[in-house]
Enzyme design. Sequence first.
Site, PDB file in Angstrom:
ATOM      1  N   GLU A 241      31.840 -37.032  27.128  1.00 29.66           N
ATOM      2  CA  GLU A 241      32.650 -37.442  25.971  1.00 29.66           C
ATOM      3  C   GLU A 241      31.969 -38.659  25.372  1.00 29.66           C
ATOM      4  O   GLU A 241      32.000 -39.743  25.953  1.00 29.66           O
ATOM      5  CB  GLU A 241      34.091 -37.766  26.408  1.00 29.66           C
ATOM      6  CG  GLU A 241      34.904 -36.551  26.797  1.00 29.66           C
ATOM      7  CD  GLU A 241      35.229 -35.621  25.625  1.00 29.66           C
ATOM      8  OE1 GLU A 241      34.945 -35.966  24.463  1.00 29.66           O
ATOM      9  OE2 GLU A 241      35.766 -34.521  25.891  1.00 29.66           O
ATOM     10  N   CYS A 275      36.975 -44.202  20.563  1.00 27.90           N
ATOM     11  CA  CYS A 275      35.987 -43.197  20.146  1.00 27.90           C
ATOM     12  C   CYS A 275      36.503 -42.408  18.951  1.00 27.90           C
ATOM     13  O   CYS A 275      35.725 -41.996  18.090  1.00 27.90           O
ATOM     14  CB  CYS A 275      35.649 -42.284  21.313  1.00 27.90           C
ATOM     15  SG  CYS A 275      37.097 -41.610  22.119  1.00 27.90           S
TER      16      CYS A 275
HETATM   17  P1  NAD Z   1      27.408 -46.793  27.582  1.00 31.91           P
HETATM   18  O1  NAD Z   1      26.930 -45.411  27.446  1.00 31.91           O
HETATM   19  O2  NAD Z   1      26.424 -47.892  27.382  1.00 31.91           O
HETATM   20  O3  NAD Z   1      28.071 -47.086  29.002  1.00 31.91           O
HETATM   21  C1  NAD Z   1      29.074 -46.272  29.542  1.00 31.91           C
HETATM   22  C2  NAD Z   1      28.924 -46.196  31.048  1.00 31.91           C
HETATM   23  O4  NAD Z   1      27.685 -45.583  31.376  1.00 31.91           O
HETATM   24  C3  NAD Z   1      28.938 -47.536  31.767  1.00 31.91           C
HETATM   25  O5  NAD Z   1      29.669 -47.381  32.968  1.00 31.91           O
HETATM   26  C4  NAD Z   1      27.474 -47.770  32.069  1.00 31.91           C
HETATM   27  O6  NAD Z   1      27.254 -48.621  33.178  1.00 31.91           O
HETATM   28  C5  NAD Z   1      26.992 -46.373  32.355  1.00 31.91           C
HETATM   29  N1  NAD Z   1      25.559 -46.148  32.161  1.00 31.91           N
HETATM   30  C6  NAD Z   1      24.687 -46.874  31.420  1.00 31.91           C
HETATM   31  N2  NAD Z   1      23.454 -46.313  31.470  1.00 31.91           N
HETATM   32  C7  NAD Z   1      23.563 -45.211  32.239  1.00 31.91           C
HETATM   33  C8  NAD Z   1      22.641 -44.204  32.643  1.00 31.91           C
HETATM   34  N3  NAD Z   1      21.364 -44.215  32.249  1.00 31.91           N
HETATM   35  N4  NAD Z   1      23.093 -43.199  33.422  1.00 31.91           N
HETATM   36  C9  NAD Z   1      24.380 -43.141  33.815  1.00 31.91           C
HETATM   37  N5  NAD Z   1      25.312 -44.070  33.463  1.00 31.91           N
HETATM   38  C10 NAD Z   1      24.901 -45.103  32.684  1.00 31.91           C
HETATM   39  O7  NAD Z   1      28.584 -46.848  26.542  1.00 31.91           O
HETATM   40  P2  NAD Z   1      29.262 -48.097  25.919  1.00 31.91           P
HETATM   41  O8  NAD Z   1      28.429 -48.573  24.790  1.00 31.91           O
HETATM   42  O9  NAD Z   1      29.621 -49.014  27.021  1.00 31.91           O
HETATM   43  O10 NAD Z   1      30.607 -47.445  25.350  1.00 31.91           O
HETATM   44  C11 NAD Z   1      30.872 -47.277  23.999  1.00 31.91           C
HETATM   45  C12 NAD Z   1      30.661 -45.839  23.597  1.00 31.91           C
HETATM   46  O11 NAD Z   1      31.537 -44.992  24.327  1.00 31.91           O
HETATM   47  C13 NAD Z   1      30.951 -45.566  22.145  1.00 31.91           C
HETATM   48  O12 NAD Z   1      29.911 -44.804  21.596  1.00 31.91           O
HETATM   49  C14 NAD Z   1      32.235 -44.749  22.158  1.00 31.91           C
HETATM   50  O13 NAD Z   1      32.415 -43.908  21.061  1.00 31.91           O
HETATM   51  C15 NAD Z   1      32.086 -44.016  23.437  1.00 31.91           C
HETATM   52  N6  NAD Z   1      33.386 -43.546  23.916  1.00 31.91           N
HETATM   53  C16 NAD Z   1      33.620 -42.214  23.890  1.00 31.91           C
HETATM   54  C17 NAD Z   1      34.846 -41.710  24.275  1.00 31.91           C
HETATM   55  C18 NAD Z   1      35.119 -40.241  24.236  1.00 31.91           C
HETATM   56  O14 NAD Z   1      36.046 -39.800  24.899  1.00 31.91           O
HETATM   57  N7  NAD Z   1      34.370 -39.473  23.499  1.00 31.91           N
HETATM   58  C19 NAD Z   1      35.837 -42.576  24.727  1.00 31.91           C
HETATM   59  C20 NAD Z   1      35.552 -43.936  24.759  1.00 31.91           C
HETATM   60  C21 NAD Z   1      34.316 -44.409  24.347  1.00 31.91           C
END
Ligand code: NAD
Length: 468
Positions: A241, A275
């Site tokens: 997501e 999101c």
């Molecule tokens: P991010 O992708 O940077 O981080 C999210 C998670 O992924 C964190 O726990 C992080 O530690 C982990 N992570 C980072 N690098 C990784 C890797 N290489 N492999 C596996 N895990 C890793 O996201 P963010 O910037 O913290 O969050 C904001 C984003 O999340 C926005 O784009 C938003 O739209 C999205 N979001 C989506 C939804 C949905 O349901 N579609 C809901 C909430 C937020």
Amino acid sequence: MYQYKMLIDGELVDSQKRIDVVNPADESIAANIPVATEDDLNKAVESAKVAFNDWKRTSLAERRACLSKLIEALDANSEALAQILTQEQGKTLADARDEVMYAGAFAGYYLTVDLEPEVLLEDDEQRVEIHRRPLGVVAGITTWNFPLLIAVYKIAPAIISGNTIVVKVAPSTPLATMKLGELIQNSFPKGVINIIADDNDMGPLLTSHPDIQKVSFTGSTATGRKIMASAAPTLKRLTLELGGNDAAIVLDDVDVDKAAEGLFGVSFMNSGQVCICLKRMYVHESIYDDVCDRIATLASNANVGNGMDDNNQFGPIQNKAQYLKVLDFLADAKTKGTVIAGGEVDDSPGFNFPLTVVRDISEGAKMVDEEAFGPILPVIKYTDLDDAIRRANASEQGLGASVWSSDLERAQVVAHQLEAGTVWINKHLDFGPHIPFPPAKQSGVGVEWGKEGLLEFTAMQVVNISKV
Ligand code: NAD
């Protein structure tokens, strides 16, 4: 200062490695927490793998009884969890209480869904059944906008369908989920639920781990791409997501006062850090000035600041990196449009950012072309409806979209042309545990919530029986 612990193999564990968690309202240290080493991560996965052997054989009734204890823990500790959420995430206490309540509601939904085998075909010669089997160890990776809710809506479907789980919380918002781990330590057999924190470095180890069968991830599209690549060698099941840049098309026949209230609320919920917030608003030229004025007034009148203060309706941006990103989008917007609300930040501690509305802006500005994920909203003028639909669809993302009109038939004709997993009419950002949440285009893979979301935590198995 409260001593948070990780939950690994049924034990609350500490670590030599620690990080500070910052309160975004004033940049004070909310907590200093233990984070996982590679060894801790491997222990958590191994524990979940061992626990799976017994957990997969438990009855649905037994699993429901355990999940009920989690719901009770949320309920009994709702105020404490809400206070923790406000301190780590920044949202207002009222919004934090709602998040805890929603977490309970999502978990409660999974008490009601059954996974009975389906008989596909039965005659004198054969009987064909479809069964749903658990997958094994699930990795749940969460982000910082709704940290507790997202963790719970991954844990509940995973464990109710017979999987075990390792949750990796977001580094900037680990606290409420770690607290939940403490509260449910004795509610499940050891290893069924493991909760680890990290310094943003354990994700790749988890998503490439050979003993993980499925990754359920919420976060950015960029990280989603990396996860898909790292899961490829072991062909893991994936639910991703990801980001959204949701457009709304406001038709020329709306009741402007009523629509403006609704549009404002869904653009700035959680200070724009949802999101499925409305992130690009396309408004017909005949009502453009009116809509801009009303939304700017609502934004200018809103109080933004520490979520613990009841006078504030909106909290700060959750972390410094995101704050700097939104500032960069604002600087770009100032050269391409006109700021009609907000737009100025002071240099006091904390990541407070006024609700900001920009008009006379269009494609080519960062805040239109990319997901801002913060309290800045572009209001874009259109003349021709087909052109507005084309522009709304001109995004690689497609999480949600909405149409606003007094004429439902006309709105539906537009809705059917929008490329998004969810299209709302005269609302946006309306969701619930029983409603599937499917992403379109690069907003993700798979679906969460609803029965469809639950089935993604299972493998379909056909049992084909000869009767002759
Ligand atoms: P991010 O992708 O940077 O981080 C999210 C998670 O992924 C964190 O726990 C992080 O530690 C982990 N992570 C980072 N690098 C990784 C890797 N290489 N492999 C596996 N895990 C890793 O996201 P963010 O910037 O913290 O969050 C904001 C984003 O999340 C926005 O784009 C938003 O739209 C999205 N979001 C989506 C939804 C949905 O349901 N579609 C809901 C909430 C937020």
